[in-house]
Design a protein around this motif. Sequence first.
Motif, PDB file in Angstrom:
ATOM      1  N   PHE A  10       2.309   5.029   8.566  1.00  0.00           N
ATOM      2  CA  PHE A  10       0.655   5.737   9.088  1.00  0.00           C
ATOM      3  C   PHE A  10      -0.516   4.537   8.182  1.00  0.00           C
ATOM      4  N   ALA A  11      -0.387   5.577   6.919  1.00  0.00           N
ATOM      5  CA  ALA A  11      -1.261   5.008   5.501  1.00  0.00           C
ATOM      6  C   ALA A  11      -0.979   3.786   5.616  1.00  0.00           C
ATOM      7  N   PHE A  12      -0.038   3.258   5.347  1.00  0.00           N
ATOM      8  CA  PHE A  12       0.318   2.140   4.894  1.00  0.00           C
ATOM      9  C   PHE A  12      -0.555   0.892   6.841  1.00  0.00           C
ATOM     10  N   ILE A  13      -0.480   1.463   7.270  1.00  0.00           N
ATOM     11  CA  ILE A  13      -1.305   0.480   8.351  1.00  0.00           C
ATOM     12  C   ILE A  13      -2.869   0.720   8.291  1.00  0.00           C
ATOM     13  N   CYS A  14      -2.712   1.939   8.475  1.00  0.00           N
ATOM     14  CA  CYS A  14      -4.377   2.257   8.180  1.00  0.00           C
ATOM     15  C   CYS A  14      -5.466   1.391   6.625  1.00  0.00           C
ATOM     16  N   ASN A  15      -4.327   1.706   5.443  1.00  0.00           N
ATOM     17  CA  ASN A  15      -4.974   0.761   4.729  1.00  0.00           C
ATOM     18  C   ASN A  15      -4.554  -0.801   4.742  1.00  0.00           C
ATOM     19  N   LEU A  16      -3.822  -1.749   5.309  1.00  0.00           N
ATOM     20  CA  LEU A  16      -4.297  -3.098   5.655  1.00  0.00           C
ATOM     21  C   LEU A  16      -5.604  -2.894   6.781  1.00  0.00           C
ATOM     22  N   PHE A  17      -5.496  -2.132   6.956  1.00  0.00           N
ATOM     23  CA  PHE A  17      -7.528  -2.233   8.442  1.00  0.00           C
ATOM     24  C   PHE A  17      -8.441  -1.769   7.399  1.00  0.00           C
ATOM     25  N   PHE A  18      -8.411  -1.303   6.230  1.00  0.00           N
ATOM     26  CA  PHE A  18      -9.372  -0.719   5.301  1.00  0.00           C
ATOM     27  C   PHE A  18      -9.752  -2.123   4.616  1.00  0.00           C
ATOM     28  N   LEU A  19      -8.476  -2.937   3.994  1.00  0.00           N
ATOM     29  CA  LEU A  19      -8.733  -4.486   3.316  1.00  0.00           C
ATOM     30  C   LEU A  19      -9.011  -5.278   4.568  1.00  0.00           C
ATOM     31  N   ILE A  20      -8.716  -5.311   5.880  1.00  0.00           N
ATOM     32  CA  ILE A  20      -9.635  -6.029   6.595  1.00  0.00           C
ATOM     33  C   ILE A  20     -10.685  -5.941   6.820  1.00  0.00           C
ATOM     34  N   CYS A  21     -11.230  -4.421   6.780  1.00  0.00           N
ATOM     35  CA  CYS A  21     -12.931  -4.363   6.996  1.00  0.00           C
ATOM     36  C   CYS A  21     -13.474  -4.572   5.219  1.00  0.00           C
ATOM     37  N   LEU A  22     -12.726  -4.696   4.593  1.00  0.00           N
ATOM     38  CA  LEU A  22     -13.472  -5.554   2.993  1.00  0.00           C
ATOM     39  C   LEU A  22     -13.332  -6.617   3.439  1.00  0.00           C
ATOM     40  N   LEU A  23     -12.949  -7.630   4.264  1.00  0.00           N
ATOM     41  CA  LEU A  23     -13.023  -9.177   3.868  1.00  0.00           C
ATOM     42  C   LEU A  23     -14.001  -9.318   4.646  1.00  0.00           C
ATOM     43  N   VAL A  24     -13.607  -8.222   6.000  1.00  0.00           N
ATOM     44  CA  VAL A  24     -14.665  -8.830   7.445  1.00  0.00           C
ATOM     45  C   VAL A  24     -16.227  -8.616   6.573  1.00  0.00           C
ATOM     46  N   ASN A  25     -16.379  -7.578   5.615  1.00  0.00           N
ATOM     47  CA  ASN A  25     -17.492  -7.662   5.291  1.00  0.00           C
ATOM     48  C   ASN A  25     -17.918  -8.391   3.694  1.00  0.00           C
ATOM     49  N   LEU A  26     -16.850  -8.474   3.048  1.00  0.00           N
ATOM     50  CA  LEU A  26     -17.626  -9.915   2.684  1.00  0.00           C
ATOM     51  C   LEU A  26     -17.800 -11.253   3.596  1.00  0.00           C
TER      52      LEU A  26
END
Length: 95
Positions: A10-26
């Motif tokens: 579950f942390a892996f899935i949340c971490n993928l969303f974190f990376l997606i958020c960083l990419l969207v933010n950039l």
Amino acid sequence: MAGFSFFSRFAFICNLFFLICLLVNLFVVVDQAEKLGFLADTAIAMGMVLAPVLNMGVNLWFIVLLLGKKEITVAKWLTAFNFLVLVLQIIYFLN
């Protein structure tokens, strides 16, 4: 041990969303991000709010298991990925 395996994934899935958020933010303009709707809301909630807390808990749990010399049945790549993203999260939120 089944709980640790579940929370690691579950942390892996949340971490993928974190990376997606960083990419969207950039790379995505805010006006375009609003058009994403529910997907953007889910990514922000799981990536920026839930991921750091859950990831820190999973990594602390991993350290406790290591110190207690318990058998760890989670894949090494998953543990390494979660740890590396935790380092990235610490750097991101301290800046």
